[in-house]
Design a protein around this motif. Structure first.
Motif, PDB file in Angstrom:
ATOM      1  N   TRP A 229       0.861  -1.200   0.150  1.00 37.18           N
ATOM      2  CA  TRP A 229      -0.150  -0.035  -0.173  1.00 37.18           C
ATOM      3  C   TRP A 229       0.716   1.266  -0.018  1.00 37.18           C
ATOM      4  O   TRP A 229       2.120   1.076   0.132  1.00 37.18           O
ATOM      5  N   THR A 230       0.166   2.457  -0.167  1.00 38.18           N
ATOM      6  CA  THR A 230       0.924   3.763  -0.213  1.00 38.18           C
ATOM      7  C   THR A 230       0.316   4.360   0.902  1.00 38.18           C
ATOM      8  O   THR A 230      -0.777   4.517   1.129  1.00 38.18           O
ATOM      9  N   GLU A 231       1.472   5.334   1.656  1.00 35.80           N
ATOM     10  CA  GLU A 231       0.823   6.292   2.699  1.00 35.80           C
ATOM     11  C   GLU A 231       1.969   7.282   3.062  1.00 35.80           C
ATOM     12  O   GLU A 231       3.070   6.886   3.123  1.00 35.80           O
ATOM     13  N   ASN A 232       1.336   8.283   3.270  1.00 33.61           N
ATOM     14  CA  ASN A 232       2.352   9.692   3.392  1.00 33.61           C
ATOM     15  C   ASN A 232       3.492   9.646   2.865  1.00 33.61           C
ATOM     16  O   ASN A 232       4.884   9.881   3.233  1.00 33.61           O
ATOM     17  N   GLY A 233       3.358   9.421   1.408  1.00 32.71           N
ATOM     18  CA  GLY A 233       4.381   9.601   0.442  1.00 32.71           C
ATOM     19  C   GLY A 233       5.598   8.345   0.426  1.00 32.71           C
ATOM     20  O   GLY A 233       6.694   8.308  -0.044  1.00 32.71           O
ATOM     21  N   TYR A 234       5.032   7.187   1.077  1.00 30.25           N
ATOM     22  CA  TYR A 234       5.935   5.971   1.148  1.00 30.25           C
ATOM     23  C   TYR A 234       5.046   4.819   0.468  1.00 30.25           C
ATOM     24  O   TYR A 234       3.826   5.019   0.465  1.00 30.25           O
ATOM     25  N   ILE A 235       5.927   3.827   0.114  1.00 30.51           N
ATOM     26  CA  ILE A 235       5.423   2.646  -0.548  1.00 30.51           C
ATOM     27  C   ILE A 235       5.642   1.484   0.455  1.00 30.51           C
ATOM     28  O   ILE A 235       6.914   1.380   0.838  1.00 30.51           O
ATOM     29  N   PHE A 236       4.705   0.957   1.148  1.00 29.29           N
ATOM     30  CA  PHE A 236       5.000   0.019   2.003  1.00 29.29           C
ATOM     31  C   PHE A 236       4.544  -1.433   1.581  1.00 29.29           C
ATOM     32  O   PHE A 236       3.814  -1.918   0.503  1.00 29.29           O
ATOM     33  N   LYS A 237       5.302  -2.450   2.119  1.00 26.82           N
ATOM     34  CA  LYS A 237       5.182  -3.774   1.576  1.00 26.82           C
ATOM     35  C   LYS A 237       5.236  -4.748   3.042  1.00 26.82           C
ATOM     36  O   LYS A 237       6.542  -4.649   3.511  1.00 26.82           O
ATOM     37  N   ASN A 238       4.223  -5.271   3.514  1.00 29.93           N
ATOM     38  CA  ASN A 238       4.246  -5.924   4.822  1.00 29.93           C
ATOM     39  C   ASN A 238       4.298  -7.534   4.175  1.00 29.93           C
ATOM     40  O   ASN A 238       3.674  -7.967   3.314  1.00 29.93           O
ATOM     41  N   ILE A 239       5.356  -8.185   5.105  1.00 29.62           N
ATOM     42  CA  ILE A 239       5.550  -9.771   4.780  1.00 29.62           C
ATOM     43  C   ILE A 239       5.392 -10.349   6.079  1.00 29.62           C
ATOM     44  O   ILE A 239       6.074 -10.157   6.957  1.00 29.62           O
ATOM     45  N   CYS A 240       4.445 -11.261   5.922  1.00 26.96           N
ATOM     46  CA  CYS A 240       4.126 -12.184   7.123  1.00 26.96           C
ATOM     47  C   CYS A 240       4.406 -13.505   6.716  1.00 26.96           C
ATOM     48  O   CYS A 240       4.076 -14.145   5.447  1.00 26.96           O
ATOM     49  N   PHE A 241       5.109 -14.254   7.594  1.00 23.06           N
ATOM     50  CA  PHE A 241       5.120 -15.807   7.378  1.00 23.06           C
ATOM     51  C   PHE A 241       5.394 -16.632   8.686  1.00 23.06           C
ATOM     52  O   PHE A 241       5.693 -15.929   9.649  1.00 23.06           O
ATOM     53  N   GLU A 242       5.368 -17.891   8.675  1.00 22.64           N
ATOM     54  CA  GLU A 242       5.885 -18.809   9.640  1.00 22.64           C
ATOM     55  C   GLU A 242       7.067 -19.634   9.204  1.00 22.64           C
ATOM     56  O   GLU A 242       7.152 -20.046   8.182  1.00 22.64           O
ATOM     57  N   HIS A 243       8.064 -19.759  10.206  1.00 27.46           N
ATOM     58  CA  HIS A 243       9.103 -20.732   9.982  1.00 27.46           C
ATOM     59  C   HIS A 243       9.549 -21.615  11.412  1.00 27.46           C
ATOM     60  O   HIS A 243       9.649 -21.099  12.378  1.00 27.46           O
ATOM     61  N   GLU A 244       9.462 -22.803  11.180  1.00 28.38           N
ATOM     62  CA  GLU A 244       9.694 -23.594  12.561  1.00 28.38           C
ATOM     63  C   GLU A 244       8.756 -23.176  13.845  1.00 28.38           C
ATOM     64  O   GLU A 244       9.384 -22.875  14.746  1.00 28.38           O
ATOM     65  N   ASN A 245       7.444 -23.136  13.632  1.00 27.61           N
ATOM     66  CA  ASN A 245       6.658 -22.574  14.614  1.00 27.61           C
ATOM     67  C   ASN A 245       6.786 -21.429  15.296  1.00 27.61           C
ATOM     68  O   ASN A 245       6.301 -20.764  16.221  1.00 27.61           O
ATOM     69  N   GLU A 246       7.733 -20.532  14.578  1.00 28.32           N
ATOM     70  CA  GLU A 246       7.643 -18.886  14.875  1.00 28.32           C
ATOM     71  C   GLU A 246       6.964 -18.136  13.742  1.00 28.32           C
ATOM     72  O   GLU A 246       7.152 -18.486  12.761  1.00 28.32           O
TER      73      GLU A 246
END
Length: 243
Positions: A174-191
């Motif tokens: 998404w874009t917000e306040n003049g920035y481009i954001f990229k959120n990355i969520c994942f799981e690895h070894e139960n974390e």
């Protein structure tokens, strides 16, 4: 949940997951760009080249194979430790904040593949440009390869799922306040992990203003890795040559 308490880039770039997610980048295209840009710059034989924000050093290694004396610099200690395995007499790697100039001078400074605009303030971006300028020799040139934010924002994919090496990355943009954001969520070894990239949506006009403040001369702009001219609505990249 593992999250950043440091700046996002210092945290995210220092993890192995960053390199896993982006392992399939087109390095043949990257090498074509490096071939084209070094030919355009007409660098002298054995020129001193700085690869700024070098990551694991793949492009530094390729520049070195072309015959240049290369220093690769990055803020990520883990990335530099990895890259140091490839050092030789004309290829060296060091941990360095790109806002700080080098004592030595270079015939060319490369800042490739959108490795700019991460910082909290406009002044940090200005200080980075000043540091690049101060790291150039009298006849040196800098190459800053950034995204064309006009095209990126127009074609932004809001949600995406990508599986790499058995890890499922859930990505939101998404874009917000003049920035481009990229959120990355994942799981690895139960974390569970959660990282958010943030890059300033700098246009050519924004760069021109920053360069003017830094006393930098913008010499040329290109819009792709084949060095076609830059067009705001069509070009994939914003590549700037300056000194």
């Amino acid at each position: 949940m593992q999250e950043s308490k440091k700046t996002w880039f210092r945290n995210w770039f220092d993890t192995p997951f960053y390199h896993i997610l982006y392992k399939d980048r087109d390095y043949a295209e990257a090498q074509l760009f490096i071939d084209n840009i070094t030919e355009y710059l007409n660098l002298p034989e054995h020129a001193k080249v700085l690869d700024l924000a070098c990551g694991h050093g793949r492009h530094s290694i390729y520049l070195n194979k072309l015959g240049y004396n290369v220093v690769g610099a990055d803020l990520s200690e883990n990335s530099i430790n990895f890259a140091k395995e490839f050092e030789n007499d004309t290829l060296h790697f060091k941990v360095k904040d790109m806002r700080e100039p080098f004592d030595e001078k270079f015939d060319a400074v490369f800042n490739l593949f959108t490795s700019f605009g991460y910082f909290e303030t406009e002044n940090d971006n200005l200080e980075t440009l000043k540091a690049i300028k101060e790291s150039l020799s009298e006849y040196g040139f800098a190459v800053l390869d950034f995204m064309n934010v006009h095209k990126v924002i127009e074609h932004l994919v809001a949600k995406e799922t990508k599986e790499v090496d058995g890890i499922v990355f859930n990505i939101k943009r998404w874009t917000e306040n003049g920035y481009i954001f990229k959120n990355i969520c994942f799981e690895h070894e139960n974390e569970s992990y959660d990282f958010t990239e943030r890059v300033k949506a700098l246009t050519l006009n924004d760069f021109e203003k920053l360069m003017d403040q830094a006393g930098i001369f913008l010499l040329d702009t290109f819009g792709d890795y084949k060095l076609h001219k830059f067009h705001e609505k069509e070009s994939d990249r914003l590549i700037m040559i300056f000194k």
